[in-house]
Write an enzyme that holds these catalytic residues in place. Structure first.
Site, PDB file in Angstrom:
ATOM      1  N   GLU A 220      -6.819  20.227 -10.188  1.00 19.25           N
ATOM      2  CA  GLU A 220      -5.977  20.496  -9.014  1.00 19.25           C
ATOM      3  C   GLU A 220      -5.690  21.996  -9.010  1.00 19.25           C
ATOM      4  O   GLU A 220      -4.836  22.475  -9.752  1.00 19.25           O
ATOM      5  CB  GLU A 220      -4.684  19.671  -9.090  1.00 19.25           C
ATOM      6  CG  GLU A 220      -4.917  18.175  -9.029  1.00 19.25           C
ATOM      7  CD  GLU A 220      -5.518  17.722  -7.714  1.00 19.25           C
ATOM      8  OE1 GLU A 220      -5.374  18.451  -6.701  1.00 19.25           O
ATOM      9  OE2 GLU A 220      -6.150  16.648  -7.682  1.00 19.25           O
ATOM     10  N   CYS A 254       1.108  25.790  -4.439  1.00 19.74           N
ATOM     11  CA  CYS A 254      -0.344  25.851  -4.256  1.00 19.74           C
ATOM     12  C   CYS A 254      -0.744  25.514  -2.827  1.00 19.74           C
ATOM     13  O   CYS A 254      -1.793  25.943  -2.355  1.00 19.74           O
ATOM     14  CB  CYS A 254      -1.042  24.919  -5.240  1.00 19.74           C
ATOM     15  SG  CYS A 254      -0.581  23.177  -5.077  1.00 19.74           S
TER      16      CYS A 254
END
Length: 467
Positions: A220, A254
């Protein structure tokens, strides 16, 4: 059940720690659905009983308000838990699938079984959520787990190391604190799955280490998530939603919009509205707002200040205070495409705004870069929406909002290409930490001998007819 007070294993004790977890997994106790449910319930107890301690450590690490921590960390973990606890028994049932005619009578099914001992490496921007949410999936799927929190959020890392052993079975879940040395030793060991959240550069290191043992990975990562604003968008609503998603956690997300591509006809009005929204959200002096977080450390503070200075016109913000690790919400215009701030993920409270003539120009700009973790599109034009969805690739998309798709538990969350591989959240987490074992069960009788040698012409015709 053996619970012990936390002692993060020293580097030299990591192999013994993994051997203990493997021995525990070999007993088969994590395969029990009742055991998994009990462990998941214990995580919920941790959230209920340690909420104020979580507020404290995240305030210390990131300067977050209690409400922000509750919204973007604790409540997301709690929702993942509730969703999984209600459904994982159904997910764990064998899935019957069609059996071909020539294999009849018989039955085919897919069994989900635990992988074994998995490694979860977290990062610092959401240091609770980004280890506990994947842990929920790992436990629901029946695995043992090693958690490596980020050393850049030391208060939260210490909290996890002290607290998890009081709630979870320490023979099956272990926290390893430390920095690069500990991570290096962990990655040299053989795991059955590695789940890493962080930067693409470190993701490559993780993948390289995993390849030595042919260990599957979930990465991720991040990247430069674009936000496209069409001239048909509701600019007031768009400004509020963009500013919220961008400056949440001081931009250290993010999924945050990394840069804005706005139709040139509405650029001026959108800028005016975004400046007004910053004032509405954080007041005349955002430094005094309890709702505006801080930069994680001095290193990142200086990195971000250099990006502000590297090019572009400051529309609002641009100031900071090193001692307080504070950088004001900043919007830049007139940013060259090759400026340093456009070359790396910003991961801070800075939003470059670039005008475009049309959606084709915006799409071409996005497609010149790496595939992003998220793409945001603000438009009231259904045709344009379809065009952008069909001509760009990203981990996920939110239309007329930011970051929202990541909170939908029926949607898998993950990146593509440079922004990651694999997915989690909800059932996707359970599937990520499960092996899909194919099982075929054949009856003894009748035993059709059509496929057995000698293969005559008649048998050949039958086989070709029913294959």
């Amino acid at each position: 059940m053996n619970r012990v007070e936390s002692q993060s294993p020293a580097v030299e004790s990591i192999p013994a720690t993994l051997a203990r977890l493997r021995s525990s997994f070999a007993t088969g106790k994590t395969r029990s659905l009742e055991y998994r449910q009990q462990q998941l319930a214990s995580i919920q107890r941790l959230l209920d009983e340690c909420e104020h301690e979580m507020f404290r450590v995240l305030q210390e690490d990131l300067g977050r308000s209690e409400l922000e921590t509750s919204t973007i960390e604790i409540s997301l973990i709690a929702r993942e838990l509730a969703f999984t606890r209600k459904r994982f028994r159904v997910w764990a049932e064998p899935e019957r699938v069609r059996t071909p005619f020539l294999a009849q009578p018989g039955g085919s099914a897919i069994y989900r079984e635990p992988l074994g001992v998995v490694l979860i490496i977290g990062t610092w921007n959401y240091p609770l959520q980004l280890v506990l949410v994947p842990l929920v999936g790992a436990i629901a799927a029946g695995n043992c787990a090693v958690i490596k929190p980020s050393e850049l959020a030391p208060a939260t890392s210490s909290f996890l190391a002290r607290t998890l052993p009081r709630y979870l079975d320490n023979e099956c879940v272990t926290v390893v604190e430390g920095g690069p040395s500990e991570s290096t030793v962990l990655l040299a060991e053989r795991f059955d799955h590695i789940f890493y959240t962080g930067r693409p550069g470190v993701g490559r290191v993780v993948m390289e280490a995993a390849a030595k043992h042919l260990t599957p990975v979930t990465l991720e990562l991040g990247g430069k998530s674009p936000c496209i604003v069409d001239r048909t968008a509701d600019l007031k609503v768009s400004a509020d939603r963009i500013i919220w998603g961008k400056f949440l956690n001081a931009g250290q997300t993010c999924l945050a919009p990394d840069y804005l591509l706005v139709h040139e006809a509405v650029e001026g009005e959108l800028l005016t509205r975004m400046v007004a929204t910053i004032r509405d959200f954080y007041g005349e002096d955002p430094r005094t707002s309890p709702d505006f977080a801080r930069i994680v450390n001095v290193h990142h503070y200086h990195r971000l200040m250099r990006l502000i200075e590297s090019g572009g016109k400051i529309v609002v913000g641009g100031d900071g205070n090193e001692k307080d690790r504070y950088i004001s919400p900043t919007i830049l215009t007139n940013v060259p495409e090759d400026a340093p701030i456009m070359m790396e993920e910003i991961f801070g409270p800075i939003l470059p705004v670039l005008p475009v003539k049309n959606v084709e120009e915006a799409v071409a700009f996005v497609n010149r870069g790496e595939k992003p973790l998220a793409l945001y599109l603000f438009t009231d034009d259904a045709r344009l929406r379809t065009q952008v969805l069909q001509t760009t690739t990203s981990g996920g998309v939110s239309v007329n909002y930011t970051c929202a798709h990541a909170g939908m538990l029926n949607l898998p969350f993950g990146g593509v290409g440079n922004s990651g591989m694999g997915a989690y959240h909800g059932r996707a987490s359970f599937e990520t930490f499960s092996h899909h074992k194919s099982v075929f069960l054949k009856t003894w009788w009748p035993d059709f001998r059509t496929v057995y040698p000698p293969l005559t012409r008649i048998k050949e015709r039958i086989i070709r007819r029913f294959l």
